[in-house]
Design a protein around this motif. Sequence first.
Motif, short mmCIF file in Angstrom:
data_model
loop_
_atom_site.label_atom_id
_atom_site.label_comp_id
_atom_site.label_asym_id
_atom_site.label_seq_id
_atom_site.Cartn_x
_atom_site.Cartn_y
_atom_site.Cartn_z
N ASN A 22 0.82 -1.22 0.00
CA ASN A 22 0.00 0.00 0.00
C ASN A 22 0.85 1.27 0.00
OD1 ASN A 22 -2.48 -1.28 -0.08
ND2 ASN A 22 -2.73 -1.32 2.14
N THR A 23 2.00 1.22 0.66
CA THR A 23 2.86 2.41 0.66
C THR A 23 3.40 2.69 -0.74
OG1 THR A 23 4.92 1.24 1.22
CG2 THR A 23 3.54 1.98 3.06
N VAL A 24 3.66 1.63 -1.51
CA VAL A 24 4.14 1.80 -2.88
C VAL A 24 3.01 2.32 -3.78
CG1 VAL A 24 5.08 0.62 -4.91
CG2 VAL A 24 5.90 0.03 -2.61
N ARG A 25 1.82 1.76 -3.64
CA ARG A 25 0.69 2.20 -4.47
C ARG A 25 0.35 3.66 -4.23
NH1 ARG A 25 -1.56 -2.88 -2.55
NH2 ARG A 25 -1.29 -4.49 -4.15
N THR A 26 0.35 4.08 -2.97
CA THR A 26 0.01 5.48 -2.69
C THR A 26 1.10 6.43 -3.17
OG1 THR A 26 0.86 5.18 -0.43
CG2 THR A 26 -1.52 4.96 -0.75
N TYR A 27 2.34 5.97 -3.18
CA TYR A 27 3.44 6.76 -3.75
C TYR A 27 3.20 6.96 -5.25
CZ TYR A 27 8.40 8.14 -4.40
OH TYR A 27 9.57 8.82 -4.68
N ARG A 28 2.90 5.86 -5.93
CA ARG A 28 2.61 5.94 -7.37
C ARG A 28 1.41 6.85 -7.63
NH1 ARG A 28 -0.34 0.85 -9.20
NH2 ARG A 28 -1.89 1.99 -7.95
N ASP A 29 0.35 6.65 -6.87
CA ASP A 29 -0.88 7.41 -7.12
C ASP A 29 -0.68 8.90 -6.91
OD1 ASP A 29 -2.09 5.02 -7.65
OD2 ASP A 29 -3.14 4.88 -5.72
N TYR A 30 0.16 9.26 -5.95
CA TYR A 30 0.39 10.69 -5.70
C TYR A 30 1.01 11.37 -6.92
CZ TYR A 30 2.50 14.96 -3.87
OH TYR A 30 2.88 16.27 -3.68
N PHE A 31 1.93 10.69 -7.58
CA PHE A 31 2.60 11.30 -8.73
C PHE A 31 1.83 11.10 -10.04
CE2 PHE A 31 6.07 10.86 -5.68
CZ PHE A 31 6.57 12.15 -5.71
N VAL A 32 1.12 9.99 -10.15
CA VAL A 32 0.37 9.72 -11.39
C VAL A 32 -0.95 10.49 -11.41
CG1 VAL A 32 -0.80 7.95 -12.74
CG2 VAL A 32 1.44 7.48 -11.73
N ASN A 33 -1.65 10.47 -10.28
CA ASN A 33 -2.98 11.08 -10.23
C ASN A 33 -3.09 12.30 -9.33
OD1 ASN A 33 -3.94 8.85 -11.81
ND2 ASN A 33 -4.05 7.62 -9.94
N GLY A 34 -2.14 12.46 -8.42
CA GLY A 34 -2.28 13.51 -7.42
C GLY A 34 -1.52 14.78 -7.70
N GLY A 35 -0.87 14.87 -8.86
CA GLY A 35 -0.19 16.10 -9.21
C GLY A 35 1.13 16.32 -8.52
N GLY A 36 1.75 15.26 -8.01
CA GLY A 36 3.03 15.41 -7.33
C GLY A 36 4.14 15.81 -8.29
N ASP A 37 5.11 16.57 -7.79
CA ASP A 37 6.24 17.06 -8.58
C ASP A 37 7.44 16.16 -8.33
OD1 ASP A 37 8.19 18.42 -9.93
OD2 ASP A 37 8.15 20.21 -8.66
#
Length: 340
Positions: free
Chosen positions: A266-281
Amino acid sequence: MLRTLTAALLLAAPCSAGSWPPALSGGRAAAAPVPEASAPALADWTVMYFINAKNNLESSGLMDMNQLELTGSTDRVKIAVELGRMNGQHEGDDHSEGDWTGVRRYLVAADRDTTRVNSPVLEYRGAADMGSWRELVSFIEWAKVNFPARRYALVLWDHGNGWLPVDDANAPDFYSLKGFSLDDETGHEFSLPQMARALEATGGVDFLMLDGCNMGMASVSYELKDYARALTASEEVEPGVVVRYAQFLGLLNSRPGMGAEEFAANTVRTYRDYFVNGGGDSEGDPLTQSALRLYRMSAFREKLDAWALAALRAEPVVLRAAAAKARFYGEFPAYKDLCD
């Protein structure tokens, strides 16, 4: 004999109003019975965060502490934190929240205010050295005693540098050149073998997260294989702002019975989601994050040793050419990706 019998009769007799505690012979009063202290209730998980922001990551440390408060502790999931700040670092000095300094320990409380840490401070540690593995031992022991759980997770948060020290000045002091948790106030950091020693001394954890740059390496994972079931780390440099703590802790709160491997995934998925879908820089760096089963590292080493022996039999020119073409991470050409 008479003195003993008199005391026994007095303690057994009912007391009239105003006569407690009854007087014993000799004029002394009998102590009131002290109820036994009840042990803390057993949670499903205690998640321990060692946030060393005594460097240029001070603002990020405060931001992530506020992210933890968006979830907060529950009866089944406890979030314990050691957070350190300082003044006078070479860059990144943050004067918010009254510009307090030193090291504090918290049980994180739920709070929607992301501009200020509102969880109560449970212990003040003064200018404790967060670059010392012994301070890490102290924190883990404190968290396990005060917030016992069926499973434990440890998040080590700070600068990381794989199998090199974060600060070159510390290289002569390392018996193995692997570094994490640089405390600018003391100039200290702990080596990877010292990290392993701290985990061994405190009984290990179920899930370990190395939230720092360049820690997702085979050598790092092998060093820690006996002290956690699952590990999350990044091969590459991590961006300074990654908003995911509230997300994966929210998943843990919704399923507190999950195991270490699911937590790690889950920690890996949320990392991915933040940058793919969450607008992370990503700050221009490639993004990597891996969840590993540490109990398989011994078998992995056998395969790696066999591969290394085969590689050594290759023509030196061919081997050097292959090494030169292999992808590397961070600023260090020696940090090669085995998949290449």
